[in-house]
Design a protein around this motif. Structure first.
Motif, short mmCIF file in Angstrom:
data_model
loop_
_atom_site.label_atom_id
_atom_site.label_comp_id
_atom_site.label_asym_id
_atom_site.label_seq_id
_atom_site.Cartn_x
_atom_site.Cartn_y
_atom_site.Cartn_z
N THR A 32 -22.85 -5.82 85.16
CA THR A 32 -21.99 -6.65 84.32
C THR A 32 -22.48 -6.56 82.88
O THR A 32 -23.69 -6.65 82.62
CB THR A 32 -22.05 -8.13 84.78
N THR A 57 -23.41 -8.02 79.60
CA THR A 57 -23.80 -9.36 79.16
C THR A 57 -23.73 -9.51 77.65
O THR A 57 -23.71 -10.63 77.15
CB THR A 57 -25.23 -9.70 79.65
N LYS A 60 -26.48 -6.25 83.01
CA LYS A 60 -27.32 -6.72 84.11
C LYS A 60 -26.83 -6.02 85.36
O LYS A 60 -25.70 -6.21 85.79
CB LYS A 60 -27.24 -8.22 84.27
N GLU A 106 -32.22 -7.75 82.23
CA GLU A 106 -31.12 -7.14 81.50
C GLU A 106 -31.60 -5.82 80.92
O GLU A 106 -32.72 -5.73 80.44
CB GLU A 106 -30.66 -8.04 80.35
N LYS A 142 -17.97 -8.26 76.80
CA LYS A 142 -18.80 -9.14 77.63
C LYS A 142 -18.04 -9.46 78.92
O LYS A 142 -16.83 -9.67 78.90
CB LYS A 142 -19.12 -10.42 76.85
N ASP A 143 -18.75 -9.47 80.02
CA ASP A 143 -18.25 -9.77 81.36
C ASP A 143 -17.49 -8.62 82.02
O ASP A 143 -17.01 -8.78 83.14
CB ASP A 143 -17.40 -11.05 81.40
#
Length: 161
Positions: free
Chosen positions: A31, A33, A42, A49, A137-138
């Motif tokens: 994912t 981050t 991560k 991370e 992000k995500d």
């Protein structure tokens, strides 16, 4: 490597056993981050991370430009989305006609609200196409761990249905 003996199928099985398993590369899910330029990911089942210095990113996941040639046969539709064009007066079909202008200064540029090329073939050569959909992000990504996890290659976004 020693000589492999037996039938063709047996030789293939022996060859796969000898060189088929590659423990130097592992494919994982991760994912994002932190988005670029300070990219961090991560990896699932890892407690740390990974930062941009540990990552190699496929170009298709970055902002980048490509030079392309475009060809359209049998029709093209061109429209503007920003700013919106005013509607032409009722009953007016706008077209483009080539006219030889007399010599002299011309301060009346050609303007139109739409262009219908429904029967025209179009070719655009050496156009620049910019891709701007970089990692966010995500985002879920597929990563390949190489050199026993010293580096990770972000291969592509992971999509699940």
């Amino acid at each position: 490597m020693e000589r492999i003996e037996g039938s063709g199928a047996s030789q293939l099985v022996q060859l796969i056993r000898a060189i088929g398993y590659n423990s130097d590369v592992s494919i994982e899910l991760a994912t994002v981050t932190s988005a670029p330029p300070e990219l961090k990911i991560k990896v699932d089942h890892m407690n740390v991370e990974l930062e941009k210095d540990d990552l190699i990113v496929a170009e298709s996941l970055t902002k980048h430009k490509r030079t392309i040639n475009l060809k359209s046969s049998g029709g093209t539709k061109i429209s503007a989305s920003s700013p919106p064009l005013p509607a032409p007066p009722t009953g007016l079909k706008v077209g483009v006609t080539m006219v030889q202008m007399p010599p002299g200064p011309h301060d009346h540029p050609l303007s139109f609200t739409s262009l219908d090329l429904s029967d025209a073939d179009q070719t655009v050569e050496e156009a620049e196409l910019e891709f701007v959909d970089e990692l966010k992000k995500d985002d879920r990504v597929l990563v390949a761990g190489i050199q026993q996890g010293q580096f990770y290659i972000i291969l592509d976004r992971a999509v699940m249905y």
